[in-house]
Design an enzyme around this catalytic site. Structure first.
Site, short mmCIF file in Angstrom:
data_model
loop_
_atom_site.label_atom_id
_atom_site.label_comp_id
_atom_site.label_asym_id
_atom_site.label_seq_id
_atom_site.Cartn_x
_atom_site.Cartn_y
_atom_site.Cartn_z
N SER A 1 4.28 -2.59 -7.24
CA SER A 1 4.12 -2.79 -5.73
C SER A 1 4.80 -3.44 -4.65
CB SER A 1 2.60 -4.19 -6.10
OG SER A 1 1.55 -3.92 -5.09
N ASP B 1 -5.22 4.52 -4.63
CA ASP B 1 -4.46 4.46 -4.93
C ASP B 1 -4.20 4.14 -3.11
OD1 ASP B 1 -2.58 2.16 -3.97
OD2 ASP B 1 -0.91 2.72 -5.12
N HIS C 1 -4.06 1.57 -8.79
CA HIS C 1 -3.10 0.11 -8.00
C HIS C 1 -2.96 -0.66 -8.56
CE1 HIS C 1 0.05 -0.84 -5.16
NE2 HIS C 1 -0.45 -1.99 -4.96
#
Ligand code: NAG
Ligand code: NAG
Ligand code: NAG
Ligand code: NAG
Length: 430
Positions: free
Chosen positions: A206, A370, A400
């Protein structure tokens, strides 16, 4: 020295706290039940776990983002809530006392080192891990179980970097913290840990994937020696100049209301990282998520870097669910002025880096559920086009942040195995 009874007492307290937290989670999960989207994790077990986890995350993450009048309070609340929730995760990871864990401070940055104790069986490579959390959440401790597990299963030394978070420390503070520690590591890893510095891989998820990408690009640009042996980019955040990619639009049409990373949060966290006071500027968000923050003169450059999205749009259809068309852009000149220094700046938006030719072998992991899926896929395609050996895996049932549930969810555990296999292969062939 701590007395044994005292230690036992502490342990009991810890387990009681975890027990209570789990009970609360179950109650929350039950009372806020909402059917999961079709295809969201596969096995029965995974879906059962997610029926508890997803509502808990909604409470920690999604509702608060709509509750606080000040955006910074939302960040601090979420930071605290995730720190507590994460203590209930990864408890089953058992590394049999084989990993020695120690804090260090390298050029001012705290770093945790996970070292396999038996140096006769371990590799002579190493992995630099940079945790995610929107540049504002999370810490090394939250990723302990994941990093320790990988160090154990790969028999490879890991370091995990405690860079400073926004909004307290803004761009490029996090990058500089990481680089300071990494420079020290390259200088000393050989003598201090017996690491062959030609076999160092960088890895991040991320926002940590953003930092890893940026650091790898900056090292490549200055021909740093030795070069990184590889990079593992796990659902990385790479740009905010197009917040209407097909994966963003899919979220708007089907995933809204779930505790998944949502477009508004990306805008808030990314803009906090840019040093913009979102307590004052929250009114810019609707315009930003429509792309109204992209000045006209930046458009050609953005379009060029994003051009591979055409391939994605024509080949991916999300199980034939319809996806909304691009909607009207709500222009905002204030947002354009504030974001101008960042949108095409590769240290902030690494997808906008023009020359990708000198980068090490790359693994890009993306997840179907995501908003950031497309930018990961686009970056992978651009790397391939630049001649970088690239492995791309899109987890069709993944979401995610799933790696934070690596010891709870099969889908996430499988992705850890994929990462380990690829990374070991790179280390052994460096
Ligand atoms: C392993 O560690 C021992 C004790 O610290 C050391 O003497 C030895 O040289 C190390 N071996 C390798 C291959 O690094
Ligand atoms: C780490 O490397 C630097 C640069 O080579 C050196 O000055 C320093 O003494 C090393 N530190 C340790 C603890 O070995
Ligand atoms: C989507 O539609 C195409 C063409 O109609 C079809 O071949 C394919 O099997 C469908 N995929 C799914 C997952 O339903
Ligand atoms: C480090 O690894 C590289 C690449 O495999 C190899 O060429 C080199 O000899 C190794 N260096 C040491 C000191 O083992």
């Amino acid at each position: 020295m701590m007395l044994k009874a005292e230690k036992e007492q502490k342990k009991r307290l810890k387990y009681t706290a975890i027990g209570v937290t789990v009970m609360i989670l179950l109650i929350i999960g039950y009372s806020l039940h909402k059917p999961l989207p079709e295809g969201f994790t596969v096995t029965k077990w995974d879906r059962a776990v997610m029926h508890v986890v997803e509502p808990a995350l909604r409470v920690a993450y999604y509702y608060p983002s709509r509750m606080f009048s000040k955006a910074s309070n939302m960040v601090y609340w979420t930071r605290g809530a995730l720190n507590i929730l994460s203590k209930t995760l990864g408890l089953l990871v058992d590394t049999q006392g084989q990993i020695d864990i120690k804090w260090h401070e390298w050029n001012g940055t705290p770093v945790k080192v996970y070292r396999p104790i038996d140096n006769r069986t371990s590799t002579d490579g190493a992995v630099i891990f940079i945790h995610g959390g929107g540049f504002a959440l999370g810490n090394v401790e939250m990723y302990d179980s994941l990093v320790e597990r990988m160090a154990f299963e790969m028999k490879t030394l890991f370091i995990s970097v405690e860079y400073r978070l926004s909004p307290e420390t803004v761009f490029p503070g996090g990058i500089l913290d990481c680089e300071a520690a990494i420079d020290y590591f390259f200088d000393n890893a050989s003598i201090q840990f017996g690491v062959n510095t030609s076999k160092i891989v960088i890895m991040g998820d991320s926002a940590g994937g953003n930092l890893a990408t940026v650091i790898a690009q900056r090292r490549a640009a200055r021909n740093a020696s030795p070069a990184l042996a590889g990079q593992v980019l796990i659902y990385p955040l790479l740009q905010m100049a197009d917040m209407q990619t097909i994966s963003y639009r899919y979220f708007h049409s089907r995933l809204s209301g779930y505790a998944l990373v949502d477009p508004e949060s990306v805008a808030y966290y990314y803009m906090f990282y840019a040093g913009i006071d979102m307590d004052e500027k929250a009114y810019l968000i609707p315009s930003v998520i429509s792309n109204g923050h992209v000045a006209k003169d930046l458009k050609p450059e953005v379009e060029e870097m994003m051009s591979h999205r055409i391939v994605i749009e024509s080949t991916r259809n999300y199980r034939n669910h319809s996806i909304s068309e691009r909607w009207e852009i709500e222009r905002n000149f204030e947002a354009q002025d504030l974001m101008r220094p960042f949108l095409t700046n590769p240290d902030f938006s690494p997808l906008m880096r023009k020359d990708l030719s000198n980068l090490p072998p790359t693994m890009v992991l993306t997840c179907e559920f995501d908003v950031l899926r497309d930018e990961g896929l686009i970056y992978a395609q651009r790397l391939e086009a630049a001649g970088v050996p690239t492995t791309t895996i899109n987890y069709e049932n993944g979401f995610h942040a799933m790696l934070n549930f690596h010891s709870e969810l099969h889908e996430a555990s499988k992705s850890v195995e994929d990462i380990e296999q690829w990374t070991l292969n790179v280390i052994n062939n460096a």
